[in-house]
Write an enzyme that holds these catalytic residues in place. Structure first.
Site, mmCIF file in Angstrom:
data_model
loop_
_atom_site.group_PDB
_atom_site.id
_atom_site.type_symbol
_atom_site.label_atom_id
_atom_site.label_comp_id
_atom_site.label_asym_id
_atom_site.label_seq_id
_atom_site.Cartn_x
_atom_site.Cartn_y
_atom_site.Cartn_z
ATOM 1 N N ASP A 89 0.813 -1.225 0.000
ATOM 2 C CA ASP A 89 0.000 0.000 0.000
ATOM 3 C C ASP A 89 0.844 1.271 0.000
ATOM 4 O OD1 ASP A 89 -2.180 -1.702 0.119
ATOM 5 O OD2 ASP A 89 -2.270 -1.623 2.307
ATOM 6 N N LYS A 93 1.861 2.223 -5.044
ATOM 7 C CA LYS A 93 2.436 1.708 -6.294
ATOM 8 C C LYS A 93 1.522 1.977 -7.488
ATOM 9 C CE LYS A 93 2.506 -2.344 -4.352
ATOM 10 N NZ LYS A 93 2.138 -2.013 -2.968
ATOM 11 N N GLY A 150 -4.485 -4.282 -3.810
ATOM 12 C CA GLY A 150 -5.477 -3.257 -4.133
ATOM 13 C C GLY A 150 -4.692 -2.034 -4.535
ATOM 14 N N HIS A 151 -4.641 -1.745 -5.811
ATOM 15 C CA HIS A 151 -3.839 -0.618 -6.306
ATOM 16 C C HIS A 151 -4.781 0.510 -6.731
ATOM 17 C CE1 HIS A 151 -0.182 -3.420 -7.208
ATOM 18 N NE2 HIS A 151 -0.572 -3.435 -5.957
ATOM 19 N N GLN A 206 2.067 -5.989 -3.172
ATOM 20 C CA GLN A 206 2.506 -6.093 -1.771
ATOM 21 C C GLN A 206 3.793 -5.269 -1.577
ATOM 22 O OE1 GLN A 206 1.543 -9.502 -3.267
ATOM 23 N NE2 GLN A 206 -0.378 -8.515 -2.835
ATOM 24 N N ARG A 214 -5.663 0.389 8.583
ATOM 25 C CA ARG A 214 -4.240 0.041 8.541
ATOM 26 C C ARG A 214 -3.574 0.528 9.825
ATOM 27 N NH1 ARG A 214 -3.797 2.524 2.549
ATOM 28 N NH2 ARG A 214 -4.608 0.754 1.379
#
Ligand code: GDP
Ligand code: IMO
Ligand code: MG
Length: 421
Positions: free
Chosen positions: A13, A16, A40-41, A222, A303
């Protein structure tokens, strides 16, 4: 030509997806090399946010090809949803998306095994995204997996049933209720959709394109600290997220690697379980989460947040052979008077700048404090406008790592980006 590899240097996260989208116009092909729908981009432009899980982040640009490499694991259900969402936006995927025959398939029973395994672990669970990643890579290395290339075989259903029965037998060791059949309909619909795409020997294709002078950007998923070999094991994912993963996940030789573009957040986050030396389980962490909107792109989980960790960052740089650093989300730190950076750890009273075998043993990281910039940086458009305190923050990281920070991202939008040289 060489392949530039863009990857995350922390626990995922890092931003990217956004950076790949920004860089895509400078390439001919964008290729994902590992991971699957655990990723999840997020990309943002024209005030719309898009989240990609399986499809490379170059897909929104009109002229580039996007390849899902052999190292990726594909869930046809997630893939179908992504395709449908992109099609609704008028994106013509057929001419832009190629899929490796050697990419492995995530079966409904892989997802169930993931959930059953996590449930059985109780408080020691990994905090998996429950997308079936672990069980699918286990079947890959265990030589039981189903691959994209199998879907064109007349015996595909037979192979599917064989593996499903094996999984059912495995599931008897868990006390876990499940209903595979309910999920199978959409899974096979996803398979039908994949059949309509160009399924290729992507390793041959990519190498041929390189010989023709085409530029390739490899997109990692990742982050390095979630790597199966070098991450905080066992709290990791099940693939090689590091630069070497681009070689195995795309079929390119190490000598073909060009720039290694390491993306890191100006602070740290982690989602799921596992050690996190600079975690701020306090008001600081809450502020970072709120300001940075730190909720998982795939699962929506909050997060965990903390300060930048230079010990871990240097380790990631070493493992990947990073050549340029890209820093994201510095705008999130704008309200802090003082910003901390961890420069060493204390283990059994001794100070170390090396990442230990077990991050759990760290009693306390040692921090240096830097003065915050205390102003909104989200609308800055050139390097010259970066406030001096933020320049100092960047220069400190450059001095410590010996690498240039060539991109600074100051907001989620495509336009909120500064190129430093
Ligand atoms: P990825 O998995 O590495 O692609 O990152 P994610 O998309 O999961 O998470 C990054 C989050 O931060 C997303 O919500 C992005 O829209 C957002 N983001 C990316 N770069 C920046 C930035 O420079 N500043 C801010 N505030 N948000 C950013
Ligand atoms: P992107 O590409 C952040 C984490 C999970 C869990 C561990 C194992 O968006 O940066 P898995 O589902 O792989 O078995 O989960 O890894 N994880 C991620 N964390 N970003 C990701 O991807 C992640 N993919 C997996 O939260 O702790
Ligand atoms: Mg993500």
């Amino acid at each position: 030509m060489k392949v530039d590899v863009l990857l995350g240097l922390q626990w995922g996260d890092e931003g990217k997806g956004k950076i790949v989208d920004v860089l895509t116009p400078g390439y001919d092909i964008v290729a994902r090399f590992q991971g699957g729908p655990n990723a999840g981009h997020t990309l943002e432009f024209n005030s719309i946010k898009h989240i990609l899980h399986t499809i490379p982040s170059g897909i929104f640009r009109p002229h580039q090809l996007n390849v899902i490499g052999n190292g990726v694991v594909i869930d046809p259900v997630v893939f179908k949803k992504e395709v449908e969402a992109l099609t609704r936006l008028g994106i013509d995927l057929k001419n832009k998306l190629l899929i490796s025959k050697k990419a492995h398939l995530i079966l409904p029973s892989h997802r169930i095994l993931d959930a059953a395994s996590e449930a059985a672990k109780g408080h020691t669970k990994i905090g998996s995204t429950l997308k079936g990643i672990g069980p699918t890579y286990m079947d890959k290395t265990g030589r039981n997996g189903l691959r994209i290339g199998d879907i064109i075989s007349p015996s595909f259903t037979e192979k599917y049933n064989f593996l499903k029965e094996k999984h059912k037998a495995l599931l008897t060791i868990y006390d876990f209720p499940y209903h595979i059949e309910e999920q199978e309909k959409e899974w096979f619909e996803g398979i039908e959709l994949i059949r309509k795409y160009e399924i290729i020997d992507s390793e041959v294709f990519i190498n041929q394109q390189l010989l023709k002078g085409k530029k390739v950007l490899a997109e990692g998923a990742q982050g390095t600290l979630l790597d199966i070999d070098f991450g905080s094991y066992p709290f990791v994912t099940s693939s090689n997220t590091i630069c070497a993963g681009a070689c195995t996940g795309l079929g390119i030789a190490p000598s073909r690697i060009g720039e290694v573009l390491g993306v890191f957040k100006a602070y740290c986050t982690r989602v799921g379980s596992g050690p996190f030396p600079t975690e701020q389980d306090n008001d600081t962490g809450d502020t970072l989460r709120k300001t940075g909107n730190e909720f998982g792109s795939t699962t929506g989980r909050p997060r965990r947040c903390g300060w930048l960790d230079l010990v871990a960052l240097k380790y990631s740089i070493m493992i990947n052979g990073v050549t340029q650093l890209y820093m994201t989300k510095a705008d999130v730190l704008s309200d802090f008077e003082i910003i901390k950076i961890a420069v060493s750890y204390k283990i059994n009273g001794a100070e170390t700048e090396t990442l230990p075998y077990d991050l759990k043993n760290i009693s306390k990281p040692k921090y240096i404090e830097m003065k915050g910039w205390k102003c909104d940086v989200s609308s800055i458009t050139s390097a010259g406008e970066i406030p001096k305190e933020l320049v100092n923050y960047i220069k400190f990281i450059e001095k410590e790592t010996g690498l240039p920070v060539t991109i600074v991202s100051l907001g989620p939008d495509r336009k909120q980006i500064i190129f430093r040289r």
